[in-house]
Design a protein around this motif. Structure first.
Motif, PDB file in Angstrom:
ATOM      1  N   ARG A 144     -12.323  58.071 -17.436  1.00 11.93           N
ATOM      2  CA  ARG A 144     -13.131  58.858 -16.508  1.00 11.93           C
ATOM      3  C   ARG A 144     -12.612  60.286 -16.515  1.00 11.93           C
ATOM      4  NH1 ARG A 144     -11.469  55.803 -12.170  1.00 11.93           N
ATOM      5  NH2 ARG A 144     -11.575  57.721 -10.953  1.00 11.93           N
ATOM      6  N   THR A 145     -13.504  61.245 -16.739  1.00 12.15           N
ATOM      7  CA  THR A 145     -13.102  62.636 -16.907  1.00 12.15           C
ATOM      8  C   THR A 145     -12.267  63.138 -15.745  1.00 12.15           C
ATOM      9  OG1 THR A 145     -15.089  63.055 -18.212  1.00 12.15           O
ATOM     10  CG2 THR A 145     -13.953  64.976 -17.323  1.00 12.15           C
ATOM     11  N   ASP A 146     -12.698  62.836 -14.506  1.00 11.07           N
ATOM     12  CA  ASP A 146     -11.967  63.355 -13.347  1.00 11.07           C
ATOM     13  C   ASP A 146     -10.552  62.794 -13.283  1.00 11.07           C
ATOM     14  OD1 ASP A 146     -12.985  60.809 -12.853  1.00 11.07           O
ATOM     15  OD2 ASP A 146     -13.193  61.142 -10.702  1.00 11.07           O
ATOM     16  N   ALA A 147     -10.395  61.505 -13.567  1.00  8.00           N
ATOM     17  CA  ALA A 147      -9.062  60.885 -13.536  1.00  8.00           C
ATOM     18  C   ALA A 147      -8.187  61.429 -14.662  1.00  8.00           C
ATOM     19  CB  ALA A 147      -9.178  59.371 -13.635  1.00  8.00           C
ATOM     20  N   VAL A 148      -8.756  61.590 -15.866  1.00 11.31           N
ATOM     21  CA  VAL A 148      -7.999  62.123 -17.005  1.00 11.31           C
ATOM     22  C   VAL A 148      -7.485  63.523 -16.687  1.00 11.31           C
ATOM     23  CG1 VAL A 148      -8.205  62.965 -19.389  1.00 11.31           C
ATOM     24  CG2 VAL A 148      -9.110  60.713 -18.777  1.00 11.31           C
ATOM     25  N   GLU A 149      -8.340  64.359 -16.123  1.00 10.82           N
ATOM     26  CA  GLU A 149      -7.938  65.729 -15.805  1.00 10.82           C
ATOM     27  C   GLU A 149      -6.851  65.749 -14.721  1.00 10.82           C
ATOM     28  OE1 GLU A 149     -11.507  67.816 -14.820  1.00 10.82           O
ATOM     29  OE2 GLU A 149     -12.159  67.971 -16.912  1.00 10.82           O
ATOM     30  N   THR A 150      -7.011  64.889 -13.711  1.00 13.29           N
ATOM     31  CA  THR A 150      -6.023  64.848 -12.620  1.00 13.29           C
ATOM     32  C   THR A 150      -4.660  64.399 -13.142  1.00 13.29           C
ATOM     33  OG1 THR A 150      -7.732  64.362 -10.986  1.00 13.29           O
ATOM     34  CG2 THR A 150      -5.474  63.807 -10.386  1.00 13.29           C
ATOM     35  N   VAL A 151      -4.648  63.343 -13.942  1.00 10.69           N
ATOM     36  CA  VAL A 151      -3.384  62.827 -14.465  1.00 10.69           C
ATOM     37  C   VAL A 151      -2.766  63.823 -15.444  1.00 10.69           C
ATOM     38  CG1 VAL A 151      -2.301  60.968 -15.786  1.00 10.69           C
ATOM     39  CG2 VAL A 151      -4.023  60.435 -14.061  1.00 10.69           C
ATOM     40  N   TYR A 152      -3.615  64.462 -16.258  1.00 11.05           N
ATOM     41  CA  TYR A 152      -3.096  65.490 -17.175  1.00 11.05           C
ATOM     42  C   TYR A 152      -2.368  66.582 -16.390  1.00 11.05           C
ATOM     43  CZ  TYR A 152      -2.906  69.852 -19.676  1.00 11.05           C
ATOM     44  OH  TYR A 152      -2.463  71.046 -20.183  1.00 11.05           O
ATOM     45  N   GLN A 153      -3.013  67.085 -15.336  1.00 11.53           N
ATOM     46  CA  GLN A 153      -2.411  68.158 -14.538  1.00 11.53           C
ATOM     47  C   GLN A 153      -1.084  67.711 -13.927  1.00 11.53           C
ATOM     48  OE1 GLN A 153      -5.362  69.521 -11.735  1.00 11.53           O
ATOM     49  NE2 GLN A 153      -6.839  69.979 -13.338  1.00 11.53           N
ATOM     50  N   THR A 154      -1.044  66.467 -13.447  1.00  6.73           N
ATOM     51  CA  THR A 154       0.185  65.949 -12.832  1.00  6.73           C
ATOM     52  C   THR A 154       1.320  65.881 -13.847  1.00  6.73           C
ATOM     53  OG1 THR A 154      -1.111  64.642 -11.260  1.00  6.73           O
ATOM     54  CG2 THR A 154       1.183  63.999 -11.592  1.00  6.73           C
ATOM     55  N   ILE A 155       1.048  65.292 -15.010  1.00  2.18           N
ATOM     56  CA  ILE A 155       2.093  65.136 -16.027  1.00  2.18           C
ATOM     57  C   ILE A 155       2.501  66.491 -16.601  1.00  2.18           C
ATOM     58  CG2 ILE A 155       2.600  64.205 -18.324  1.00  2.18           C
ATOM     59  CD1 ILE A 155       0.982  61.745 -17.586  1.00  2.18           C
ATOM     60  N   ALA A 156       1.514  67.326 -16.916  1.00  2.24           N
ATOM     61  CA  ALA A 156       1.816  68.633 -17.512  1.00  2.24           C
ATOM     62  C   ALA A 156       2.690  69.466 -16.576  1.00  2.24           C
ATOM     63  CB  ALA A 156       0.520  69.369 -17.843  1.00  2.24           C
ATOM     64  N   LYS A 158       4.665  68.279 -14.221  1.00  7.87           N
ATOM     65  CA  LYS A 158       5.962  67.613 -14.064  1.00  7.87           C
ATOM     66  C   LYS A 158       6.899  67.933 -15.228  1.00  7.87           C
ATOM     67  CE  LYS A 158       8.470  64.400 -11.870  1.00  7.87           C
ATOM     68  NZ  LYS A 158       8.852  64.462 -10.456  1.00  7.87           N
ATOM     69  N   ILE A 159       6.360  67.983 -16.451  1.00  8.89           N
ATOM     70  CA  ILE A 159       7.220  68.203 -17.619  1.00  8.89           C
ATOM     71  C   ILE A 159       7.225  69.666 -18.073  1.00  8.89           C
ATOM     72  CG2 ILE A 159       6.927  65.820 -18.381  1.00  8.89           C
ATOM     73  CD1 ILE A 159       5.039  66.799 -20.552  1.00  8.89           C
ATOM     74  N   GLY A 160       6.468  70.520 -17.370  1.00 12.39           N
ATOM     75  CA  GLY A 160       6.481  71.948 -17.683  1.00 12.39           C
ATOM     76  C   GLY A 160       5.721  72.331 -18.934  1.00 12.39           C
ATOM     77  N   ARG A 161       4.607  71.653 -19.187  1.00  9.56           N
ATOM     78  CA  ARG A 161       3.771  71.972 -20.352  1.00  9.56           C
ATOM     79  C   ARG A 161       2.408  72.467 -19.880  1.00  9.56           C
ATOM     80  NH1 ARG A 161       5.482  68.914 -25.200  1.00  9.56           N
ATOM     81  NH2 ARG A 161       3.502  69.500 -26.121  1.00  9.56           N
ATOM     82  N   ASN A 162       1.803  73.366 -20.644  1.00 13.61           N
ATOM     83  CA  ASN A 162       0.445  73.818 -20.311  1.00 13.61           C
ATOM     84  C   ASN A 162      -0.400  73.997 -21.564  1.00 13.61           C
ATOM     85  OD1 ASN A 162       1.536  76.095 -21.431  1.00 13.61           O
ATOM     86  ND2 ASN A 162       1.312  77.400 -19.627  1.00 13.61           N
ATOM     87  N   ASP A 163      -0.024  73.278 -22.632  1.00 14.95           N
ATOM     88  CA  ASP A 163      -0.717  73.459 -23.906  1.00 14.95           C
ATOM     89  C   ASP A 163      -1.793  72.406 -24.171  1.00 14.95           C
ATOM     90  OD1 ASP A 163       1.308  71.548 -23.998  1.00 14.95           O
ATOM     91  OD2 ASP A 163       1.710  71.841 -26.123  1.00 14.95           O
ATOM     92  N   GLY A 164      -2.140  71.626 -23.135  1.00 13.30           N
ATOM     93  CA  GLY A 164      -3.121  70.565 -23.365  1.00 13.30           C
ATOM     94  C   GLY A 164      -4.512  70.855 -22.823  1.00 13.30           C
ATOM     95  N   TRP A 165      -4.724  72.054 -22.298  1.00  9.98           N
ATOM     96  CA  TRP A 165      -6.046  72.374 -21.743  1.00  9.98           C
ATOM     97  C   TRP A 165      -7.110  72.259 -22.831  1.00  9.98           C
ATOM     98  CZ3 TRP A 165      -6.661  72.242 -16.814  1.00  9.98           C
ATOM     99  CH2 TRP A 165      -5.616  72.605 -15.956  1.00  9.98           C
ATOM    100  N   GLY A 166      -8.186  71.588 -22.494  1.00 13.28           N
ATOM    101  CA  GLY A 166      -9.274  71.394 -23.455  1.00 13.28           C
ATOM    102  C   GLY A 166      -9.093  70.159 -24.313  1.00 13.28           C
TER     103      GLY A 166
END
Length: 200
Positions: A144-156, A158-166
């Motif tokens: 589900r797009t909304d869940a994927v985006e929310t979890v991505y933001q949480t993990i990114a 937490k680990i200090g990454r921001n290269d996964g947008w898109g």
């Protein structure tokens, strides 16, 4: 207890289950209230009705039996076999594996090791454990797009990454595969990390 980092009462911990939000995060107070209040409505509301009606009122007994049957059978009629309280609260019950991790997602769902778009350092993978791995797998399976985006933001974050947008889903899929490999390697060495609050 369910609001705590383990998401489980002592009884749930003994049986190896936990409660988590459907996006893989911790429960909010509203979620805990909703799922537990609805359990009272599901199971305990018919009892005072029967008591007030008396033992000779067959109609009250029939109504109570019908009420209980509806909620007992409810998990059979939704994809994730959730009780009504979990559907309304937006939560689900996760089972903690005892001896080994559950079977990985199929090769069509998880990328092969040499095909990683995102590679993660050990300290980035060390943040999470088996509990979060299970929650992440559920999110990837549901897709589900909304869940994927929310979890991505949480993990990114937490680990200090921001290269996964898109490419949030690919980021999470690569993270899942590499985290799983790390946890399995730890188990072979006799180490377990149950969740992000564990030290091992």
């Amino acid at each position: 207890f369910e609001l705590g980092p383990r998401g489980a009462t002592p009884g749930k911990r003994m049986t190896g289950i936990r409660i988590a939000a459907r996006d893989g995060g911790r429960l909010t107070a509203e979620m805990v209230i909703a799922r537990n209040l609805l359990r009272d409505i599901e199971m305990f509301l018919p009892i005072p009705l029967i008591a007030m009606a008396g033992p000779d009122n067959g109609l009250a007994w029939l109504a109570a039996a019908g009420w209980l049957a509806i909620f007992l059978l409810f998990p059979l009629f939704n994809r994730d076999a959730l009780r009504a309280g979990d559907v309304i609260a937006g939560s689900w019950v996760l089972e903690r594996p005892k001896q080994k991790l559950e079977a990985a997602m199929t090769t069509s769902e998880a990328p092969v090791a040499e095909g990683f778009q995102f590679r993660f350092e050990d300290h980035e993978l060390a943040v999470y454990g088996e509990f979060e791995l299970q929650a992440l797998e559920r999110v990837l399976r549901e897709d589900r797009t909304d869940a994927v985006e929310t979890v991505y933001q949480t993990i990114a974050e937490k680990i200090g990454r921001n290269d996964g947008w898109g490419a949030e889903r690919r980021f999470l899929s690569d993270y899942y595969t590499q985290l799983r490999a790390r946890l399995e390697a730890g188990m072979r060495m006799g180490r377990r990390k149950a969740d992000k609050h564990s030290n091992s």
